[in-house]
Structures are given as C-alpha cells and as structure tokens.
Motif scaffolding. Structure first.
Motif, mmCIF file in Angstrom:
data_model
loop_
_atom_site.group_PDB
_atom_site.id
_atom_site.type_symbol
_atom_site.label_atom_id
_atom_site.label_comp_id
_atom_site.label_asym_id
_atom_site.label_seq_id
_atom_site.Cartn_x
_atom_site.Cartn_y
_atom_site.Cartn_z
ATOM 1 N N LEU A 252 0.833 -1.202 0.000
ATOM 2 C CA LEU A 252 0.000 0.000 0.000
ATOM 3 C C LEU A 252 0.875 1.262 0.000
ATOM 4 N N ALA A 253 1.936 1.252 0.828
ATOM 5 C CA ALA A 253 2.779 2.447 0.949
ATOM 6 C C ALA A 253 3.524 2.736 -0.353
ATOM 7 N N ILE A 254 4.093 1.707 -0.979
ATOM 8 C CA ILE A 254 4.836 1.930 -2.232
ATOM 9 C C ILE A 254 3.883 2.420 -3.324
ATOM 10 N N THR A 255 2.657 1.882 -3.349
ATOM 11 C CA THR A 255 1.671 2.341 -4.329
ATOM 12 C C THR A 255 1.300 3.802 -4.072
ATOM 13 N N LEU A 256 1.150 4.171 -2.798
ATOM 14 C CA LEU A 256 0.829 5.565 -2.458
ATOM 15 C C LEU A 256 1.990 6.501 -2.801
ATOM 16 N N ILE A 257 3.228 6.041 -2.577
ATOM 17 C CA ILE A 257 4.389 6.871 -2.920
ATOM 18 C C ILE A 257 4.430 7.111 -4.429
ATOM 19 N N LEU A 258 4.211 6.035 -5.199
ATOM 20 C CA LEU A 258 4.187 6.192 -6.662
ATOM 21 C C LEU A 258 3.080 7.169 -7.081
ATOM 22 N N ALA A 259 1.924 7.052 -6.431
ATOM 23 C CA ALA A 259 0.809 7.956 -6.753
ATOM 24 C C ALA A 259 1.178 9.401 -6.421
ATOM 25 N N PHE A 260 1.844 9.597 -5.270
ATOM 26 C CA PHE A 260 2.278 10.945 -4.893
ATOM 27 C C PHE A 260 3.227 11.506 -5.945
ATOM 28 N N ILE A 261 4.202 10.682 -6.386
ATOM 29 C CA ILE A 261 5.175 11.135 -7.388
ATOM 30 C C ILE A 261 4.457 11.516 -8.689
ATOM 31 N N VAL A 262 3.527 10.667 -9.107
ATOM 32 C CA VAL A 262 2.808 10.925 -10.367
ATOM 33 C C VAL A 262 2.001 12.221 -10.265
ATOM 34 N N TRP A 263 1.288 12.397 -9.150
ATOM 35 C CA TRP A 263 0.504 13.624 -8.976
ATOM 36 C C TRP A 263 1.405 14.853 -8.901
ATOM 37 N N TRP A 264 2.485 14.765 -8.124
ATOM 38 C CA TRP A 264 3.421 15.893 -7.988
ATOM 39 C C TRP A 264 3.993 16.267 -9.359
ATOM 40 N N ASP A 265 4.499 15.277 -10.082
ATOM 41 C CA ASP A 265 5.126 15.545 -11.370
ATOM 42 C C ASP A 265 4.113 16.118 -12.361
ATOM 43 N N PHE A 266 2.897 15.607 -12.311
ATOM 44 C CA PHE A 266 1.869 16.094 -13.226
ATOM 45 C C PHE A 266 1.539 17.557 -12.926
ATOM 46 N N LEU A 267 1.283 17.870 -11.664
ATOM 47 C CA LEU A 267 0.870 19.230 -11.303
ATOM 48 C C LEU A 267 2.003 20.230 -11.532
ATOM 49 N N VAL A 268 3.234 19.851 -11.144
ATOM 50 C CA VAL A 268 4.365 20.767 -11.343
ATOM 51 C C VAL A 268 4.588 20.997 -12.840
ATOM 52 N N GLY A 269 4.558 19.940 -13.619
ATOM 53 C CA GLY A 269 4.737 20.086 -15.065
ATOM 54 C C GLY A 269 3.676 20.990 -15.660
ATOM 55 N N HIS A 270 2.450 20.833 -15.191
ATOM 56 C CA HIS A 270 1.337 21.648 -15.701
ATOM 57 C C HIS A 270 1.534 23.121 -15.344
ATOM 58 N N VAL A 271 1.884 23.385 -14.069
ATOM 59 C CA VAL A 271 2.063 24.774 -13.613
ATOM 60 C C VAL A 271 3.229 25.435 -14.359
ATOM 61 N N LEU A 272 4.349 24.725 -14.468
ATOM 62 C CA LEU A 272 5.516 25.320 -15.129
ATOM 63 C C LEU A 272 5.253 25.550 -16.612
ATOM 64 N N ASN A 273 4.518 24.639 -17.232
ATOM 65 C CA ASN A 273 4.192 24.816 -18.643
ATOM 66 C C ASN A 273 3.271 26.015 -18.845
ATOM 67 N N ASN A 274 2.451 26.315 -17.829
ATOM 68 C CA ASN A 274 1.601 27.509 -17.919
ATOM 69 C C ASN A 274 2.425 28.786 -17.791
ATOM 70 N N ILE A 275 3.497 28.722 -16.960
ATOM 71 C CA ILE A 275 4.340 29.919 -16.815
ATOM 72 C C ILE A 275 5.119 30.162 -18.107
ATOM 73 N N ARG A 276 5.733 29.102 -18.626
ATOM 74 C CA ARG A 276 6.473 29.228 -19.881
ATOM 75 C C ARG A 276 6.580 27.848 -20.521
ATOM 76 N N GLY A 277 5.894 27.662 -21.618
ATOM 77 C CA GLY A 277 5.923 26.383 -22.324
ATOM 78 C C GLY A 277 7.131 26.252 -23.225
ATOM 79 N N LEU A 278 7.294 25.062 -23.769
ATOM 80 C CA LEU A 278 8.392 24.843 -24.720
ATOM 81 C C LEU A 278 8.103 25.623 -25.999
ATOM 82 N N PRO A 279 9.145 26.203 -26.618
ATOM 83 C CA PRO A 279 8.916 26.977 -27.855
ATOM 84 C C PRO A 279 8.642 26.066 -29.047
#
Lengths: 153, 105
Positions: A126-153
């Motif tokens: 359960l813990a390893i699955t939750l850690i993976l889920a945390f990583i996926v959510w974190w990476d998704f949200l950070v990628g989304h926010v940063l892409n909104n600030i400045r996307g790839l040209p």
C-alpha cells in the motif's frame, strides 16, 4: 517535434494518473462494495490488473520526459533563472528527482503486487503504491504549472 | 549457480547511490544539450553551455543497483525490513527536498 513529444508526454501522464489513482483508492478501501454507487463501483475493481499498466505508463512517461528535458533546460530553465523564478526551477528539480527515484520502485511494486506477497508485505504494498501515486501527482501538477508559466517553444 | 534479481536490493541500492551522487555531485557523465555532447565524470567542461547531470545520476544508480540486485542475497533485508521498505524512498525524497531548499530561499 518537441511540442508533439510534450503532448504525448502529457497524455501518457493523464492516463498514468488515472490508473494509479484508481488502484490507490481501491487499495485504500478495505471494505467490499455493498451498494451500486459510483464510489463503490470505482473502488471495487481488481487492483492487480493495474500493475503492469502503471509500470508501462510510468516507463513511457519518464522516457518521453527525458526526451524533452534538454529542450526545457535550454528554453525554459534559462528564462526562469533570468526572471528570478528560483522556486519554479526548484519545483522542476524536485519533479525530476522524484521521477528518477520512482523508477527504482517499479520492480518492487510489481513484486509486492504478486499474490505470494499478499499477506506478508501488505503495508509495503500500500505504501509503495501511495508513494508512486504521490510522485505521479506531484510531477503532473508541477509540469502543468511550469508549462503555464512558460511552455516549450 | 542460479542468478535471481532482487527488487528489494535494487530499490535500496538505487536510492542510496542516487542520493550519494546528488549529495556529493558525482554523476557518471554530464550531458550538454546545446551541443548534444557527453563528458565522462562530474567535471563540467567549459564552453559547452549548461550541463545536465540527471541522466548520469540515473544511469549510474540503475547500473550499480542492477548488479547488486543480482549478486547480493536479499533474505536478510526481506525479513528485517518487512513492511518498512517504504521508509527508504520516503527518506530519499525528503533528502532530495532538503538538498533543493536553496531554490526556495
């Protein structure tokens, strides 16, 4: 070309997010479903069937992220530094390292979801699955926010 | 002798090597995206633009951890660390966060 890979990266990430979240919520809900509500139906799936889908999606999402990373380093991070957006660079650094650490969890994650480990490593599973889920959510949200600030040209 | 890959040893070794490489700035190689070149070792080559260490850190952690996962028996770890294996990646992520604190200062 990089925009196309970025879009594929985003679509893979959304699919991964759905799969790992579905598995997590199902694993967290200990009681068997009694009603036919949406929540019961959503969480009463066979959790094991998600394992290889998550592994394949995590691998391909990380690979596509690794392909567009040099473009980010040159065209996004440098402007971030020029705009004194150190926090944005820091968020991406955490995304990168969490994503890298998540890769080493995949073999253990597959092993823990095998039927032989059902009783002996329940908390780890359960813990390893939750850690993976945390990583996926974190990476998704950070990628989304940063892409909104400045996307790839 | 039958070789067997241990996912427990792989995870433990990868986390330790990854954090050590990050802490002491020791990637196996650096990648320079401006020129598409690689340089072995952690020393930055001047005149090639910004260097990226992530690929080098992941490659060395994965390679060494894969070798250790095959040659180190995991029975001791599997018994002693039963249901606390998850603390290792959590600790690694916390150390990463601590090391990145300078970006948020």
């Amino acid at each position: 070309m990089m925009i196309a890979v970025l879009i594929v990266h985003g679509l893979l990430a959304v699919t991964l997010l759905g799969a790992i979240t579905h598995q997590c919520l199902s694993a967290l809900r200990a009681k068997p479903a009694r009603t036919l509500s949406f929540v019961d139906r959503y969480t009463s799936v066979n959790q094991r069937v998600f394992t290889w889908a998550v592994v394949m999606l995590y691998g391909t999402t990380t690979l596509s992220g690794a392909i567009i990373y040099p473009s980010y380093r040159l065209n996004v991070r440098v402007p971030f530094e020029e705009m004194s957006l150190g926090w944005a660079v820091g968020l991406f650094e955490l995304k990168e390292h969490f994503g890298g650490l998540g890769l080493c969890l995949l073999p253990l994650y597959v092993w823990l979801w095998q039927p032989q480990q059902t009783q002996s490593h329940a908390r780890d599973r359960l813990a390893i699955t939750l850690i993976l889920a945390f990583i996926v959510w974190w990476d998704f949200l950070v990628g989304h926010v940063l892409n909104n600030i400045r996307g790839l040209p | 002798m039958r070789l067997r890959f241990s996912p427990i040893i792989f995870m433990l070794a990868y986390c330790l090597i990854y954090i050590a490489a990050l802490l002491w700035d020791l990637p196996a190689f650096l990648y320079y995206p401006l020129h598409g070149q690689l340089s072995w070792g952690p020393a930055v080559v001047k005149g090639l633009g910004p260097a990226m260490a992530w690929y080098g850190i992941m490659a060395e952690a994965a390679l060494v951890a894969a070798i250790l996962a095959v040659i180190v028996p995991d029975r001791w770890f599997a018994n002693r660390m039963q249901n606390v294996l998850w603390t290792v990646p959590v600790a690694a992520m916390l150390i990463c966060t601590f090391l990145m604190r300078t970006f948020f200062g």
